[in-house]
Design an enzyme around this catalytic site. Sequence first.
Site, PDB file in Angstrom:
ATOM      1  N   HIS A  70     -12.095   0.211  -5.635  1.00 48.29           N
ATOM      2  CA  HIS A  70     -12.835   0.144  -4.370  1.00 48.29           C
ATOM      3  C   HIS A  70     -14.075   1.045  -4.382  1.00 48.29           C
ATOM      4  O   HIS A  70     -15.200   0.592  -4.112  1.00 48.29           O
ATOM      5  CB  HIS A  70     -11.940   0.568  -3.201  1.00 48.29           C
ATOM      6  CG  HIS A  70     -10.735  -0.290  -3.013  1.00 48.29           C
ATOM      7  ND1 HIS A  70     -10.695  -1.616  -3.387  1.00 48.29           N
ATOM      8  CD2 HIS A  70      -9.515  -0.020  -2.482  1.00 48.29           C
ATOM      9  CE1 HIS A  70      -9.499  -2.118  -3.089  1.00 48.29           C
ATOM     10  NE2 HIS A  70      -8.775  -1.163  -2.550  1.00 48.29           N
TER      11      HIS A  70
ATOM     12  N   ALA B  61       4.268 -16.676  -1.631  1.00 49.50           N
ATOM     13  CA  ALA B  61       4.058 -16.966  -0.205  1.00 49.50           C
ATOM     14  C   ALA B  61       5.008 -16.209   0.711  1.00 49.50           C
ATOM     15  O   ALA B  61       4.702 -16.023   1.891  1.00 49.50           O
ATOM     16  CB  ALA B  61       4.191 -18.465   0.038  1.00 49.50           C
TER      17      ALA B  61
END
Length: 517
Positions: free
Chosen positions: A276, A39
């Site tokens: 990608h 986080a």
Amino acid sequence: MGSGQWCIEKRTGNRDDSFIRKDEAVPETGCLSIIVLGASGDLAKKKTFPALFNLYRQGFLQADEVHIFGYARSKISDEELRNRIRGYLLSDKNASPEHSEGVSKFLQLIKYVSGSYDSEEGFQLLDKEISEHEILKKSQEGSARRLFYLALPPSVYPSVCRMIKRCCMNKSDLGGWTRIVVEKPFGKDLDSSEQLSSQIGELFDEPQIYRIDHYLGKELVQNLLVLRFANRFFLPLWNRDNIDNVQIVFREDFGTEGRGGYFDEYGIIRDIIQNHLLQVLCLVAMEKPISLNPEHIRDEKVKVLQSVLPIKDEEVVLGQYEGYRDDPTVPDHSNTPTFATVILRIHNERWEGVPFILKAGKALNSRKAEIRVQFKDVPGDIFKCQKQGRNEFVIRLQPPEAIYMKLTVKQPGLEMSTVQSELDLSYKQRYQGVTIPEAYERLILDTIRGDQQHFVRRDELKAAWGIFTPLLHRIDNCEFKPISYQPGSRGPAEADELLAKAGYVQTHGYIWVPPSL
């Protein structure tokens, strides 16, 4: 049926069966806990938390049922984490009092837990905090939902997943679930990817694992299936009889900018092309699935990857921009490519003989990502206009988002002369006032909904690595050298020569200009 008569079953409603999930008989009524591991890192602050905030702002995450937990090794308080995130949720363009109030309310949903990634103590504390939230929300045991987002380097995935499995699982007999989201890179080659998949697969079932590739969340990538299979005029054209070549391009006009050490471990093929651009290729080349069921779509993507022939040395150009090794975090004799053009060939009935050109690079003369489908020359060209260029169907993924078709038309005036123009769907002009969601917003929402259509399945990942691993090992062993190129250029001149050999015809004198509002 025993009497020899047909039995007609009446269907209720008009809902498409392809959206029905196996566990739909059990409604999801329990509260939702979203746990962001890592986080305090850049990915979480720049992408994950802003995406969660936008989902909250649009009403997809309700304050009365969701709570967000941040977990990392840093010894900070709830308020310190909130302050670190706040700056990424506020900007000058949206600094209204209502927006600021929304940010404040969202940040109050976030609680921070500190702990290591490989010991039970921290994860037991995390589980205790999640359980208290579930009790507070009066969720019935077995109905609560837990989503773990691993905004972490892949090296810690196995230990984190073991700790989640051991300490943080919830019962799921009443519609509850535990799901994990893992970021790329999924390994560095076929063996390391399979090892990572096996380690995670021993702990979680495939329907619980969401391998995120944010390109699959982009608006125009998601539009590909609709364009191809919902428009009649594409159906007879989308094959080797009409298409000469397909380019899938990613260009950046800046270098590694402080990420040189990280980038040097992977290079442009692992960072961009193997994931990608290859995912985009699958959507361009796949056959029509039998339904919109995520597994049917992913089945067709796997078939494409399994049909790709081994890459030929003569159909690869590697480059490294001058100054790349000046970065103190990059080894002096680095062989890592910052540019690559690779031609893939699909051995099936639809695409035999059509080169798929995947091109990606850093420190180039422009920034864009696009799919460029170039059609064959018109036979019997009575207007003598082939020099002006071929028909092309272009999907501009970024920036700005657009779909346009390059056509030859009559030049206005008294003369019968021709010129290249376009049929243009530019999103900012056509959809004024519509905010295109960020890829991470869409993919996180898909995870909550249990829709794996835009996530990479294990066999898909294995097939993708199988295509590029032999080439990557040769680069790693310095058997394949990148060509130096100037920053701000198109890349190595050899790449343009390779495109010409593959059959691509560049249009001279035509430049697509995004329409002004």
